[in-house]
Motif scaffolding. Structure first.
Motif, PDB file in Angstrom:
ATOM      1  N   SER A   1       0.845  -1.196   0.000  1.00 31.84           N
ATOM      2  CA  SER A   1       0.000   0.000   0.000  1.00 31.84           C
ATOM      3  C   SER A   1       0.880   1.247   0.000  1.00 31.84           C
ATOM      4  N   ALA A   2       0.644   2.113  -0.970  1.00 37.54           N
ATOM      5  CA  ALA A   2       1.457   3.328  -1.080  1.00 37.54           C
ATOM      6  C   ALA A   2       1.254   4.240   0.128  1.00 37.54           C
ATOM      7  N   SER A   3       0.023   4.345   0.597  1.00 35.56           N
ATOM      8  CA  SER A   3      -0.250   5.221   1.741  1.00 35.56           C
ATOM      9  C   SER A   3       0.441   4.705   3.000  1.00 35.56           C
ATOM     10  N   PHE A   4       0.451   3.373   3.181  1.00 38.66           N
ATOM     11  CA  PHE A   4       1.115   2.831   4.368  1.00 38.66           C
ATOM     12  C   PHE A   4       2.622   2.984   4.269  1.00 38.66           C
TER      13      PHE A   4
ATOM     14  N   GLN B   1       7.434   5.662   6.247  1.00 38.62           N
ATOM     15  CA  GLN B   1       8.576   6.548   5.991  1.00 38.62           C
ATOM     16  C   GLN B   1       8.506   7.798   6.866  1.00 38.62           C
ATOM     17  N   ASP B   2       7.313   8.303   7.072  1.00 42.23           N
ATOM     18  CA  ASP B   2       7.154   9.512   7.891  1.00 42.23           C
ATOM     19  C   ASP B   2       7.569   9.259   9.338  1.00 42.23           C
TER      20      ASP B   2
ATOM     21  N   MET C   1      10.292   4.241  10.161  1.00 45.10           N
ATOM     22  CA  MET C   1      10.320   2.827  10.525  1.00 45.10           C
ATOM     23  C   MET C   1      10.360   1.974   9.270  1.00 45.10           C
ATOM     24  N   ASN C   2      11.052   0.855   9.368  1.00 52.16           N
ATOM     25  CA  ASN C   2      11.098  -0.105   8.267  1.00 52.16           C
ATOM     26  C   ASN C   2       9.687  -0.583   7.939  1.00 52.16           C
ATOM     27  N   PRO C   3       9.296  -0.628   6.647  1.00 56.22           N
ATOM     28  CA  PRO C   3       7.921  -1.037   6.310  1.00 56.22           C
ATOM     29  C   PRO C   3       7.546  -2.417   6.824  1.00 56.22           C
TER      30      PRO C   3
END
Length: 432
Positions: free
Chosen positions: A235-238, A243-244, A247-249
Motif C-alpha cells: 500500500s502506497a499510503s502505508f 517513511q514519515d 520505521m522499516n515497512p
C-alpha cells in the motif's frame, strides 16, 4: 484503589521495558496473548470465584473454540463433502437419536432388570449401526487428497462470526458435562472434567474428516479489520506513513497488525469485564456467592443449587471458548498438539489464584502478569542462562544448564505462585 492501580501500572511497565530492551513486536505479541489469557481467566473466575466449581477442563473449552474457527471460516472442500458429507450427517443424527431413545426408555420404564437390559440393547445395537453408517463416510472424506485436505472443510464465513460460535460450542459441551458431572464431589468433578477435556482433544487429533487431525489446519482467515502484512507493504499510503515515522515497512506492518489485534481483543475484554461486574454485583451474583459459601443454607432458602451450578459452568466455559476462538483466529491455524493441560488449564488457574479469585480485576491482572512472565522467560531464559554459564568451562554441566533454560519458566511460575500464596493468600487483588 491506589494499590490496584499501582499493580496494573507495574504490569504496564513490564511491557514497556520489554519493548524498549527487546522489541516492540515481541512486547505486543505477549500483550495480545496476555489479554486473551485474561479473558480465559475471567471465565475460570466465574466458575471458581463465583460458585466454587473446581473444573480442570479448561483446555477442552479452548480447543472447542479453536475448532469453531475451522468449521465457520476455513475454506470449503466440496469434493470431501460430496464424498461422504451427507452420509456423515445422517450417521451423527442417528447417533443422537440412539442416545435420545436410551434416555427415553430409561425415564419411562420402571426401575428393574428389564429397563437395564433394554437400555443396554439400544446402546449396543445402536453403536454398531452408527459405526456402519459413520465409518465408510469418514473414510471416503479422508481419502480425498489427504496431503492437502482430507476433511469436509468449513463454511468460509468471516472469522469474527466464529467467536460467538466458539462460545456456543464450549457452552454446549459444558451443558453435557454439567448434566452428568456437577453432582459429583469437587475432587471427582476435577478428575471428570480433565478426562473429558482429554477426550475432546483426542477426537480432534484422530478424526481427520473434522479438522485434519494432527495434520493441522493452516491459512485460516483473519478477523476484520486486520489486514495481512504483505497487503500493507504493497500500500502506497502505508509505505508513506512508515517513511514519515522513520520505521522499516516490514517492522511497521507487523506492529500495525498486532495493534489492530490488541484493539479488538481489548474491546472484547472490556465488554466481558463490564458484564461480569454487573452480574457479580447483582442479586444473581450475591446468590451465587451465597451458594459457594454454604450450599446447605442456600438450598434451605429455596435456591436450586444444581441448576445454578450448571448455569455458571456453562457461562464460564462459553467465555473460555470464545477466547480460544480468538486465539486461533490470531494464530491463523489450528494445531491440536499445542493444546496441553499445562498451558491451557493449570496456567490459567495460576492466573486466577495469583490475581485473586472472586475478583474480576484480579483475574485480569493475573492474566496479564502471568501471560507476560510465561512468554518472556521463554524468550529471555536462554539469554539469561548464557550469561550465568559464561564463566563455566565447556562440558556436560554447562551444556545441561543451557539445554534446561526453556524450563526456567516453570521454575519462575512456581516461585511466583509460592510467593503470592505466602504473602497474599487471597491474591494480589482479593475479593471484596
Amino acid at each position: 484503589m491506589t494499590r490496584n492501580l499501582s499493580l496494573f501500572a507495574g504490569v504496564g511497565v513490564l511491557f514497556l521495558l520489554t519493548g524498549i530492551f527487546q522489541s516492540w513486536n515481541l512486547s505486543l505479541q505477549i500483550l495480545n496473548i496476555g489479554v486473551l489469557s485474561a479473558i480465559m481467566a475471567l471465565g475460570v473466575n466465574m466458575q471458581w470465584g463465583y460458585a466454587g466449581l473446581f473444573s480442570t477442563g479448561i483446555m477442552g473449552s479452548v480447543a472447542l473454540g479453536g475448532l469453531a474457527v475451522v468449521i465457520v471460516s476455513s475454506k470449503p472442500v466440496p469434493e470431501g463433502w460430496a464424498a461422504g458429507g451427507p452420509r456423515l450427517l445422517l450417521a451423527l443424527a442417528f447417533g443422537v437419536a440412539v442416545l435420545a431413545a436410551a434416555v427415553f426408555a430409561y425415564r419411562r420404564m420402571q426401575p428393574g432388570r428389564a429397563r437395564g437390559w433394554l437400555v443396554a440393547a439400544i446402546l449396543v445395537l445402536g453403536f454398531f449401526a452408527y459405526r456402519a453408517l459413520f465409518d465408510p463416510a469418514a473414510e471416503a472424506i479422508e481419502a480425498f487428497s489427504p496431503a492437502t485436505a482430507g476433511n469436509i472443510g468449513g463454511f468460509g464465513l468471516p472469522s469474527l462470526l466464529s467467536w460467538p460460535v466458539g462460545a456456543l460450542f464450549a457452552g454446549l459441551a459444558a451443558w453435557a458435562i454439567g448434566k452428568t458431572a456437577l453432582g459429583l464431589r469437587s475432587d471427582y468433578l476435577a478428575i471428570a472434567t480433565l478426562g473429558i477435556a482429554e477426550i475432546v482433544l483426542a477426537v480432534m487429533k484422530n478424526e481427520d474428516w473434522l479438522a485434519r487431525g494432527v495434520k493441522n489446519i493452516i491459512d485460516l482467515p483473519r478477523p476484520w479489520p486486520v489486514p495481512y502484512e504483505v497487503d500493507l507493504q504493497q500500500s502506497a499510503s502505508f509505505l508513506a506513513f512508515a517513511q514519515d515515522i522513520g520505521m522499516n515497512p516490514i517492522q511497521a506492518s507487523t506492529i500495525m497488525v498486532k495493534l489492530l489485534y490488541l484493539l479488538i481483543f481489548t474491546v472484547v475484554l472490556l465488554a466481558v469485564i463490564f458484564l461480569s461486574e454487573r452480574a457479580l454485583n447483582s442479586p444473581w451474583g450475591r446468590m451465587m456467592r451465597a451458594i459457594r459459601d454454604n450450599e446447605v443454607a442456600a438450598s434451605a432458602m429455596g435456591k436450586d443449587v444444581t441448576k445454578r451450578h450448571l448455569q455458571i459452568f456453562i457461562i464460564g466455559s462459553a467465555v473460555v471458548g470464545m477466547a480460544g476462538a480468538m486465539l486461533t483466529s490470531m494464530e491463523g491455524q489450528l494445531t491440536p498438539g499445542a493444546y496441553t493441560p499445562l498451558r491451557f488449564t493449570f496456567l490459567i488457574w495460576v492466573m486466577v489464584i495469583v490475581g485473586g479469585s472472586g475478583n474480576n480485576w484480579g483475574a485480569v491482572l493475573g492474566g496479564l502478569l502471568l501471560g507476560w512472565l510465561w512468554l518472556i522467560v521463554e524468550n529471555a531464559g536462554p539469554v539469561f542462562m548464557g550469561y550465568v554459564t559464561m564463566p563455566l568451562p565447556a562440558g556436560a554441566l554447562k551444556a545441561h544448564l543451557i539445554d534446561a533454560a526453556p524450563h526456567l519458566r516453570l521454575v519462575t511460575l512456581g516461585a511466583v505462585l509460592l510467593l503470592v500464596l505466602r504473602f497474599s493468600p487471597k491474591g494480589l487483588i482479593p475479593e471484596k
